[in-house]
Design a protein around this motif. Structure first.
Motif, short mmCIF file in Angstrom:
data_model
loop_
_atom_site.label_atom_id
_atom_site.label_comp_id
_atom_site.label_asym_id
_atom_site.label_seq_id
_atom_site.Cartn_x
_atom_site.Cartn_y
_atom_site.Cartn_z
N GLU A 109 60.22 -76.78 0.02
CA GLU A 109 60.81 -75.63 0.00
C GLU A 109 59.99 -74.68 1.21
O GLU A 109 60.85 -73.88 1.58
CB GLU A 109 60.44 -75.06 -1.39
N LYS A 110 58.97 -74.78 1.40
CA LYS A 110 58.08 -74.13 2.43
C LYS A 110 58.77 -73.93 3.80
O LYS A 110 59.03 -73.02 4.51
CB LYS A 110 56.74 -74.22 2.19
N GLU A 114 51.30 -78.21 -1.24
CA GLU A 114 52.36 -78.53 -2.19
C GLU A 114 53.61 -77.87 -2.02
O GLU A 114 53.69 -76.92 -1.29
CB GLU A 114 51.89 -78.43 -3.59
N ASN A 115 54.80 -78.61 -2.47
CA ASN A 115 55.94 -77.69 -2.41
C ASN A 115 56.57 -77.61 -1.06
O ASN A 115 57.03 -76.53 -0.58
CB ASN A 115 56.22 -76.43 -3.24
#
Length: 185
Positions: free
Chosen positions: A77-78, A73-74
């Protein structure tokens, strides 16, 4: 199966299965098909030839593909954070195939870092890149070590061996020595 350096990397990452015996990562058997996703989340691998690891032409798309498949998830951003860590943010929307070999290798490492694995296996990551690219990879590895990543670095080069904390020597498929760096020096 002859146990060489690259075979060891593939066994650790679950990309290759042992022909006899077991390969365990944190007590997870890498031969168990049901554990493949668990192993992939724990172990990130970067191969010797950076071009063998790039699937998509766009840097972001290339890194995102693996992260989506791992169910991370995310991931947007990572990916950004990992490219920042590796001084590669400016290449986020670049065409991967237009990058130098050193830049491609740093993108591959950024892709692994974005996954946030417990272990990062680097299989001779500087073999195909120029001296400047090698220095960038070395600096990156030093920074990753400071961030408490466990890095399994496969190499023949003494200057790269000296970056390690622990050295395991393999000859003819057998571990013949295992020692701390302080014992080398």
């Amino acid at each position: 199966m002859v146990l060489g350096k690259s075979t060891m990397a593939k066994l650790i990452s679950g990309l290759e299965k042992p022909s006899k015996g077991k390969a365990l990562v944190d007590e997870i058997n890498t031969s168990d098909k049901k554990s493949f996703l668990d192993i992939r989340k724990k172990v990130g691998i970067v191969f010797q030839n950076p071009e063998n690891q790039i699937l998509f032409n766009n840097v972001f798309d290339d890194i995102a593909f693996t992260m989506k498949n791992l169910g991370i998830e995310n991931y947007k951003e990572k990916i950004e954070k990992s490219l920042i860590k590796l001084n590669m943010k400016e290449f986020l929307n670049s065409e991967a195939y237009d990058l130098s070999l050193g830049q491609k290798q740093r993108v591959n490492i950024a892709g692994v870092v974005a996954q946030q694995p417990k272990y990062i296996v680097l299989d001779e990551p500087t073999t195909m890149i120029d001296p400047e690219g090698k220095e960038q990879v070395y600096e990156m590895i030093k920074e990753l070590k400071k961030q408490n990543y466990t890095i399994i670095y496969i190499t023949n080069f003494i200057d790269e061996i000296l970056m390690s904390d622990r050295v395991i020597v393999i000859e003819n498929g057998q571990i013949i020595n295992d020692f701390a760096k302080k014992n080398i020096l």
